[in-house]
Design an enzyme around this catalytic site. Structure first.
Site, PDB file in Angstrom:
ATOM      1  N   ASP A  39      79.667  35.262   1.372  1.00 32.76           N
ATOM      2  CA  ASP A  39      77.811  35.098   0.809  1.00 32.76           C
ATOM      3  C   ASP A  39      77.545  35.778  -0.603  1.00 32.76           C
ATOM      4  O   ASP A  39      77.786  35.891  -1.602  1.00 32.76           O
ATOM      5  CB  ASP A  39      77.376  35.973   2.117  1.00 32.76           C
ATOM      6  CG  ASP A  39      76.360  34.794   2.812  1.00 32.76           C
ATOM      7  OD1 ASP A  39      76.629  33.734   3.145  1.00 32.76           O
ATOM      8  OD2 ASP A  39      76.086  35.393   4.393  1.00 32.76           O
TER       9      ASP A  39
ATOM     10  N   LYS B 113      74.372  36.596  12.738  1.00 26.21           N
ATOM     11  CA  LYS B 113      75.367  37.000  11.911  1.00 26.21           C
ATOM     12  C   LYS B 113      76.049  38.922  12.666  1.00 26.21           C
ATOM     13  O   LYS B 113      76.891  38.938  12.506  1.00 26.21           O
ATOM     14  CB  LYS B 113      75.321  37.429  10.140  1.00 26.21           C
ATOM     15  CG  LYS B 113      74.943  36.232   9.973  1.00 26.21           C
ATOM     16  CD  LYS B 113      74.518  36.048   8.325  1.00 26.21           C
ATOM     17  CE  LYS B 113      74.502  34.509   7.489  1.00 26.21           C
ATOM     18  NZ  LYS B 113      73.791  34.651   5.994  1.00 26.21           N
TER      19      LYS B 113
HETATM   20  P1  NDP Z   1      66.067  39.545   5.861  1.00 21.88           P
HETATM   21  O1  NDP Z   1      64.977  39.157   6.412  1.00 21.88           O
HETATM   22  O2  NDP Z   1      67.259  40.650   5.897  1.00 21.88           O
HETATM   23  O3  NDP Z   1      65.639  40.654   4.893  1.00 21.88           O
HETATM   24  C1  NDP Z   1      64.263  40.081   3.474  1.00 21.88           C
HETATM   25  C2  NDP Z   1      63.946  40.941   2.503  1.00 21.88           C
HETATM   26  O4  NDP Z   1      63.136  41.190   1.636  1.00 21.88           O
HETATM   27  C3  NDP Z   1      63.826  42.586   2.834  1.00 21.88           C
HETATM   28  O5  NDP Z   1      64.192  43.509   1.641  1.00 21.88           O
HETATM   29  C4  NDP Z   1      62.343  42.697   2.620  1.00 21.88           C
HETATM   30  O6  NDP Z   1      61.904  43.713   2.542  1.00 21.88           O
HETATM   31  C5  NDP Z   1      62.038  41.984   1.802  1.00 21.88           C
HETATM   32  N1  NDP Z   1      60.792  40.879   1.608  1.00 21.88           N
HETATM   33  C6  NDP Z   1      60.198  40.046   2.783  1.00 21.88           C
HETATM   34  N2  NDP Z   1      59.150  39.959   2.317  1.00 21.88           N
HETATM   35  C7  NDP Z   1      58.651  39.914   1.071  1.00 21.88           C
HETATM   36  C8  NDP Z   1      57.402  39.908   0.398  1.00 21.88           C
HETATM   37  N3  NDP Z   1      56.806  39.216   0.260  1.00 21.88           N
HETATM   38  N4  NDP Z   1      56.898  40.633  -0.749  1.00 21.88           N
HETATM   39  C9  NDP Z   1      58.275  41.873  -0.846  1.00 21.88           C
HETATM   40  N5  NDP Z   1      59.648  41.997  -0.104  1.00 21.88           N
HETATM   41  C10 NDP Z   1      60.159  40.918   1.113  1.00 21.88           C
HETATM   42  O7  NDP Z   1      66.837  38.387   5.245  1.00 21.88           O
HETATM   43  P2  NDP Z   1      68.028  38.415   5.137  1.00 21.88           P
HETATM   44  O8  NDP Z   1      68.457  39.465   3.863  1.00 21.88           O
HETATM   45  O9  NDP Z   1      68.783  36.998   5.543  1.00 21.88           O
HETATM   46  O10 NDP Z   1      67.457  37.187   3.497  1.00 21.88           O
HETATM   47  C11 NDP Z   1      66.578  37.170   2.483  1.00 21.88           C
HETATM   48  C12 NDP Z   1      66.505  36.021   1.251  1.00 21.88           C
HETATM   49  O11 NDP Z   1      67.765  35.958   0.535  1.00 21.88           O
HETATM   50  C13 NDP Z   1      66.032  34.361   1.929  1.00 21.88           C
HETATM   51  O12 NDP Z   1      65.002  33.864   1.076  1.00 21.88           O
HETATM   52  C14 NDP Z   1      67.049  33.800   2.496  1.00 21.88           C
HETATM   53  O13 NDP Z   1      67.059  32.407   2.404  1.00 21.88           O
HETATM   54  C15 NDP Z   1      68.039  33.797   0.648  1.00 21.88           C
HETATM   55  N6  NDP Z   1      69.482  33.838   1.534  1.00 21.88           N
HETATM   56  C16 NDP Z   1      70.318  32.649   0.891  1.00 21.88           C
HETATM   57  C17 NDP Z   1      71.697  32.249   0.682  1.00 21.88           C
HETATM   58  C18 NDP Z   1      72.688  31.854   0.165  1.00 21.88           C
HETATM   59  O14 NDP Z   1      73.321  31.088   0.409  1.00 21.88           O
HETATM   60  N7  NDP Z   1      71.498  31.017  -0.932  1.00 21.88           N
HETATM   61  C19 NDP Z   1      72.159  33.693   2.295  1.00 21.88           C
HETATM   62  C20 NDP Z   1      72.156  35.016   2.720  1.00 21.88           C
HETATM   63  C21 NDP Z   1      70.564  34.275   2.403  1.00 21.88           C
HETATM   64  P3  NDP Z   1      61.026  44.854   3.530  1.00 21.88           P
HETATM   65  O15 NDP Z   1      62.487  45.840   3.924  1.00 21.88           O
HETATM   66  O16 NDP Z   1      60.165  45.860   3.063  1.00 21.88           O
HETATM   67  O17 NDP Z   1      60.894  44.356   5.028  1.00 21.88           O
END
Ligand code: NDP
Length: 278
Positions: A109, A72
């Site tokens: 999205d 993306k």
């Molecule tokens: P990114 O990898 O860009 O971001 C992940 C985020 O999750 C960060 O804020 C990270 O925090 C946080 N995180 C990860 N693990 C943990 C944990 N154990 N505890 C607390 N915070 C945590 O991922 P995306 O933003 O692309 O995706 C996020 C979610 O959204 C995913 O589950 C994805 O599947 C879902 N999604 C769903 C869509 C849909 O159409 N339904 C579309 C796009 C995404 P930190 O910054 O501290 O690392």
């Protein structure tokens, strides 16, 4: 190279549900000239070959593409013309071939999320708590703010990332935005959206039950057959309306379909059908 006119490009891609969703949308308009020749397929791009893959697809007659993990941001850099929401998201999930042969980059999205939330509650005047500061969170902030909520609080495990996003969006909106750490989340919210990937690892977030108490809707962007850990947390804390992200997935596809064909598909039956396939 595929003969399809539309594709979803990613790596891996075998699991993608987008071809099922778009085929169902196109079937709603069978016989309409805007879907004549509409054929949607999956396209696996090599990790170091996204740009070449897109160029080959265009040369083979491709007209539009969805872009998914991990391309993306690369699609964002590749695209000469960007929609406002793609600019705000810093990522492109939808490409549309222009008459001059260049690509328009959009991000649907956030619109998909907003459309799904609006099926359950109004956002205008509501206090939003958004959890996470990754790509998905960034992509939904502008479309959420366009609904004129009363406030938006962003909490993230890495506090600095939440602060950076708030600093990016606050100068362009009168709506009060606030960054905070999970443990410091306090006050009352009407809508909590989980945009972290914590549910993927089966983890709960360190948010106090009292934060959930007055919430009208808890929304997890993750979806699946079983209840997600975040939605279980919300249920146990007393939230009655809990929704997972399958509707966001179908909603972002509906926005892309509209961009490509000018037609607005009926999301509800496709969402019900996708739910039954989980
Ligand atoms: P990114 O990898 O860009 O971001 C992940 C985020 O999750 C960060 O804020 C990270 O925090 C946080 N995180 C990860 N693990 C943990 C944990 N154990 N505890 C607390 N915070 C945590 O991922 P995306 O933003 O692309 O995706 C996020 C979610 O959204 C995913 O589950 C994805 O599947 C879902 N999604 C769903 C869509 C849909 O159409 N339904 C579309 C796009 C995404 P930190 O910054 O501290 O690392």
């Amino acid at each position: 190279m595929t003969q399809a006119t539309y594709v979803v490009i990613g790596n891996p891609i075998a699991h993608s549900k987008s071809p099922l969703i778009h085929a169902a949308f196109a079937a709603q308009f069978a016989g309409h000239p805007a879907v004549a020749g509409f054929l949607y397929d999956k396209l696996l791009a090599p990790m170091d070959g996204f740009v070449a893959c897109v160029a080959q697809f265009a040369a083979a007659g491709g007209r539009g593409a969805n872009v998914t993990v991990p391309f993306k941001e690369e699609a964002f850099r590749l695209t000469e013309t960007l929609s406002e929401r793609a600019q705000a998201a810093g990522a492109v999930n939808t490409l549309q071939l222009q008459s001059d042969g260049s690509w328009l980059g959009d991000n649907t999205d956030g619109a998909g999320l907003v459309a799904d939330v609006l099926r359950h509650i109004d956002i205008q005047g509501k206090r939003i708590l958004l959890l996470g500061a990754g790509g998905a969170a960034r992509g939904v902030i502008l479309p959420l703010l366009a609904q004129e909520p009363a406030s938006l609080t962003l909490a993230n495990r890495t506090f600095g990332k939440a602060q950076a996003l708030i600093a990016h969006f606050q100068p362009n909106t009168p709506i009060p935005l606030q960054a905070c750490e999970f443990a410091a989340v306090a006050g009352q919210f009407d809508l909590i959206i989980n945009a972290t990937s914590a549910s993927l690892g089966g983890e709960r977030l360190p948010i106090a039950d009292s934060v959930f108490a007055p919430v009208a809707l808890a929304y997890d962007m993750m979806y699946g057959k079983a209840e997600t850990p975040f939605l279980a947390q919300a249920r146990e804390a007393g939230v009655t309306q809990r929704v997972d992200g399958l509707g966001m997935l179908v909603g972002q596809a509906a926005e892309a379909f509209h961009l490509w064909t000018g037609l607005r598909p009926d999301v509800a039956p496709v969402l019900d059908w996708m739910r039954a396939q989980l």
